[in-house]
Scaffold this motif. Structure first.
Motif, short mmCIF file in Angstrom:
data_model
loop_
_atom_site.label_atom_id
_atom_site.label_comp_id
_atom_site.label_asym_id
_atom_site.label_seq_id
_atom_site.Cartn_x
_atom_site.Cartn_y
_atom_site.Cartn_z
N ASN A 284 1.33 -1.37 0.30
CA ASN A 284 -0.13 -0.17 0.04
C ASN A 284 1.10 1.13 0.25
O ASN A 284 1.18 2.06 1.02
CB ASN A 284 -0.75 0.27 1.03
CG ASN A 284 -2.10 1.37 1.35
OD1 ASN A 284 -2.26 0.98 0.36
ND2 ASN A 284 -2.57 1.16 1.98
N TYR A 285 1.37 1.59 -1.20
CA TYR A 285 2.75 2.24 -0.64
C TYR A 285 1.96 3.51 -1.48
O TYR A 285 3.28 4.44 -1.05
CB TYR A 285 4.03 1.93 -2.15
CG TYR A 285 3.53 2.09 -3.66
CD1 TYR A 285 2.93 2.62 -4.00
CD2 TYR A 285 3.82 0.55 -3.70
CE1 TYR A 285 2.66 2.89 -5.58
CE2 TYR A 285 2.74 0.13 -4.86
CZ TYR A 285 2.84 1.26 -6.14
OH TYR A 285 2.06 1.23 -7.22
N LYS A 286 1.23 4.14 -1.26
CA LYS A 286 0.68 5.41 -1.80
C LYS A 286 -0.37 5.86 -0.83
O LYS A 286 -0.20 7.07 -0.30
CB LYS A 286 -0.40 5.26 -2.98
CG LYS A 286 0.70 5.54 -4.11
CD LYS A 286 -0.96 4.98 -5.67
CE LYS A 286 -0.44 5.43 -6.80
NZ LYS A 286 -1.56 4.77 -8.10
N GLU A 290 3.41 5.18 8.48
CA GLU A 290 5.10 4.51 7.62
C GLU A 290 5.60 5.49 6.84
O GLU A 290 6.62 5.41 6.96
CB GLU A 290 4.93 2.92 8.33
CG GLU A 290 6.46 2.94 8.19
CD GLU A 290 6.48 1.37 8.58
OE1 GLU A 290 7.98 0.96 8.70
OE2 GLU A 290 6.43 0.48 8.40
N SER A 291 5.36 5.33 5.94
CA SER A 291 5.81 6.04 4.76
C SER A 291 6.54 7.23 4.72
O SER A 291 5.00 8.69 5.71
CB SER A 291 5.95 6.19 3.67
OG SER A 291 5.82 4.62 3.37
N VAL A 292 7.19 8.05 5.66
CA VAL A 292 8.19 9.38 5.55
C VAL A 292 8.27 10.02 4.21
O VAL A 292 7.86 11.24 4.37
CB VAL A 292 9.11 9.97 7.05
CG1 VAL A 292 9.45 11.29 6.83
CG2 VAL A 292 8.81 9.17 8.54
N PRO A 374 11.12 4.24 -1.38
CA PRO A 374 10.78 4.52 -0.37
C PRO A 374 12.33 4.97 -0.33
O PRO A 374 13.67 4.57 0.11
CB PRO A 374 10.87 3.42 0.48
CG PRO A 374 11.12 2.04 -0.29
CD PRO A 374 10.79 2.52 -1.24
N ILE A 375 12.37 6.36 1.03
CA ILE A 375 13.81 7.30 0.66
C ILE A 375 13.71 7.17 2.20
O ILE A 375 14.66 6.02 3.01
CB ILE A 375 13.24 8.40 0.26
CG1 ILE A 375 13.31 8.65 -0.98
CG2 ILE A 375 14.38 9.50 1.16
CD1 ILE A 375 14.62 7.26 -1.95
N THR A 437 16.71 -4.32 4.50
CA THR A 437 17.06 -4.68 2.63
C THR A 437 16.26 -4.51 1.41
O THR A 437 15.04 -4.79 1.73
CB THR A 437 17.45 -6.71 3.11
OG1 THR A 437 17.81 -6.80 1.97
CG2 THR A 437 16.40 -6.50 3.38
N GLY A 438 16.85 -4.73 0.10
CA GLY A 438 16.33 -4.10 -1.16
C GLY A 438 15.49 -2.42 -1.37
O GLY A 438 15.19 -1.94 -1.78
N GLU A 439 16.18 -1.43 0.42
CA GLU A 439 16.58 0.01 0.05
C GLU A 439 17.21 0.88 0.51
O GLU A 439 16.48 1.93 0.92
CB GLU A 439 14.95 0.19 1.38
CG GLU A 439 13.52 -0.21 1.10
CD GLU A 439 12.98 -0.11 3.49
OE1 GLU A 439 12.81 1.37 3.30
OE2 GLU A 439 12.49 -1.88 3.64
#
Length: 522
Positions: A284-286, A290-292, A374-375, A437-439
């Motif tokens: 649900n990346y949009k 949690e995403s800043v 994701p940054i 990992t992977g980020e």
């Protein structure tokens, strides 16, 4: 983030070829144009160009490339094919594509931010927008400018921890290249020191924190793919961590809720909190709590088959390209418990006979390649501050922050830490390797810890090669880890010239100052 038409219309506003074109002037004549110009800067952060060709963009610098390059400089992901072989082996030079394009696109983005800042400043004088609106736009631009300069620092310079930032830095460019005079000024700029660059990073982020007035942006305006006050604070936490300023990390972290006595931790700025499921920030990346800050990609605007995260990190049997897998170095590590949900939900085994690798499963839109990059996530904020508390001897707070991240994925009580580990800082550093990992967070950690007397690797770690593996699936066995024979990529010591990337040959040819300041060995 935007429809293809919007991308096409906004990108022209900050293109500066030729440098005396009127396009950047037109961009700041109306509020609507200014908004499009700002979105054009974000497009440059996401897409960039490959060898100067925007049509063959590969996600430079932050839409994918910053993550992929950082993973390939570390040991926790495995290069399978030739695509990232030069980065993976450390054999870059002044003309090799990955490092050269990263440099060029980072400075292209930096110039876009400077054009934006200059443009909105002029728009205030011309009564197009208010001073507060201009400063909000400038705050976004300065956030991206700081992010880009820090990316340059971790690849082309020694870490702050080596001599308290006394080593040579990178040109910190703050003037827009819109005139020939500006061209000449930028092409004669020297490196300065790492410490001087970090001072400028923090000044940019302090301005961003103060002047970006939006706590969050509505989804229609990009959500957390726009820089916010919370993102500026979170990036400051990261910067201060790289400086070893543990008191500063703790102070900035308190603004985002990390000083609460116990979980659940929730930020009063931006309302960030961990999702209950570790998979949600990626499925649900949009829209998730949690995403800043993320870089938006979309079906019509992404890194393409030669750059997008899903393409590079995805297994071939799911229509990825299968170029980068999870390394057994990480998958079989003793600190990653077998029943961790990040194995079952965020790793996937390729079923192809003779090529049974585990792949990262965070980016899984193999058709449209629209996964956002994701940054900064709130999980990083918590673990950054956990390390600071641990380093300062506040075991209880460090342990609480570590467990907040770890325990959502380690659900079996028997696998959880009942008491703080004997080496709590090491446990936090190991948790970072699993969680991110992977980020693209592995190389920044290797870089900042290089000279750490306890936890430093003191160079580029040794890596596995595909030729060392059986490829029947048995290479991945954390319960009974196999022993691998053969020779992989050797460790390069810190004093090996390969530790730093070189400035591109085109840059030193144009800038006589940098020519005399090229990294040693190139």
């Amino acid at each position: 983030m935007l429809a293809a038409l919007a991308f096409a219309s906004c990108s022209k506003y900050t293109e500066l070829e030729p440098v005396d074109a009127a396009s950047e002037k037109v961009a700041f004549e109306t509020p609507a144009n200014i908004k499009l110009a700002m979105l054009g800067v974000y497009e440059s952060a996401a897409i960039g160009a490959y060898n100067g060709d925007k049509a063959s963009a590969r996600g430079y610098p932050f839409g994918a490339a910053s993550i992929e390059q950082a993973e390939m400089r570390g040991e926790d992901m495995l290069n399978i094919d030739q695509f990232y072989a030069i980065t993976y082996s450390g054999d870059v030079n002044t003309t090799s594509a990955n490092n050269v394009n990263h440099w060029n696109n980072l400075y292209a983005l930096i110039n876009q931010t400077n054009v934006m800042i200059e443009g909105v400043t002029g728009a205030v004088k011309n009564n197009v927008i208010s001073d507060a609106e201009a400063k909000a736009y400038e705050g976004e631009a300065r956030f991206l400018r700081a992010l880009a300069h820090h990316e340059l620092l971790i690849h082309f310079c020694f870490p702050y921890g080596d001599g308290a930032g006394s080593k040579a830095g990178i040109p910190y460019r703050v003037k827009a290249v819109t005139t020939m005079q500006a061209v000449q000024e930028n092409l004669s700029m020297g490196r300065g020191t790492v410490a001087e660059a970090y001072t400028k990073l923090l000044a940019d982020l302090d301005f961003a924190e103060t002047n970006i007035t939006n706590a969050t942006y509505p989804a229609a305006d990009g959500g957390y793919s726009r820089a916010t006050k919370g993102a500026a604070i979170a990036l400051k936490i990261r910067i201060k961590q790289h400086m070893g300023d543990w008191d500063g990390v703790i102070a900035e972290g308190a603004k985002l809720g990390t000083s609460l006595a116990a979980p659940p931790f929730k930020s009063p700025v931006g309302n960030y909190e961990l999702t209950a499921d570790p998979e949600v920030p990626f499925t649900n990346y949009k829209s998730n709590s949690e995403s800043v800050f993320s870089i938006a990609n979309g079906p019509n605007s992404n890194g393409g088959s030669n750059g997008a995260l899903a393409a590079m990190f995805g297994p071939a049997d799911k229509n990825g390209r299968g170029l980068v897998a999870t390394s057994p170095i990480l998958y079989n590590a003793s600190f990653w418990v077998v029943n961790d949900l990040r194995r079952s939900k965020l790793q996937v085994l390729q079923t192809t006979a003779g090529a049974r690798y585990y792949f990262n499963y965070k980016f899984r839109d193999y058709t449209n390649r629209a996964d956002w990059a994701p940054i900064i996530r709130y999980a990083e904020v918590l673990l950054n501050v956990a390390e600071a508390y641990s380093r300062k001897g506040n075991v209880a707070q460090a342990f609480a922050l570590l467990n907040a991240v770890r325990n959502r994925s380690v659900t079996n009580l028997v696998d959880r830490f009942a008491v703080p580990p004997a080496d709590l800082t090491l446990a936090i550093l190991n948790e970072r390797r699993i969680e991110f990992t992977g980020e693209g967070r592995r190389w920044p950690d290797i870089h900042r810890l290089a000279k750490d007397p306890v936890y430093g690797i003191n160079g580029i770690p040794a890596k596995m090669l595909r030729s060392q593996m059986k490829l029947d699936g048995t290479d991945y066995n954390p319960a009974t880890p196999p022993v691998f024979s053969g020779t992989g990529v050797p460790k390069y010591d810190y004093d090996n010239f390969r530790y730093l990337w070189p400035f591109p040959s085109t840059e030193v040819a144009a800038n006589p100052t940098l020519k005399n300041q090229q990294n040693k060995g190139y």
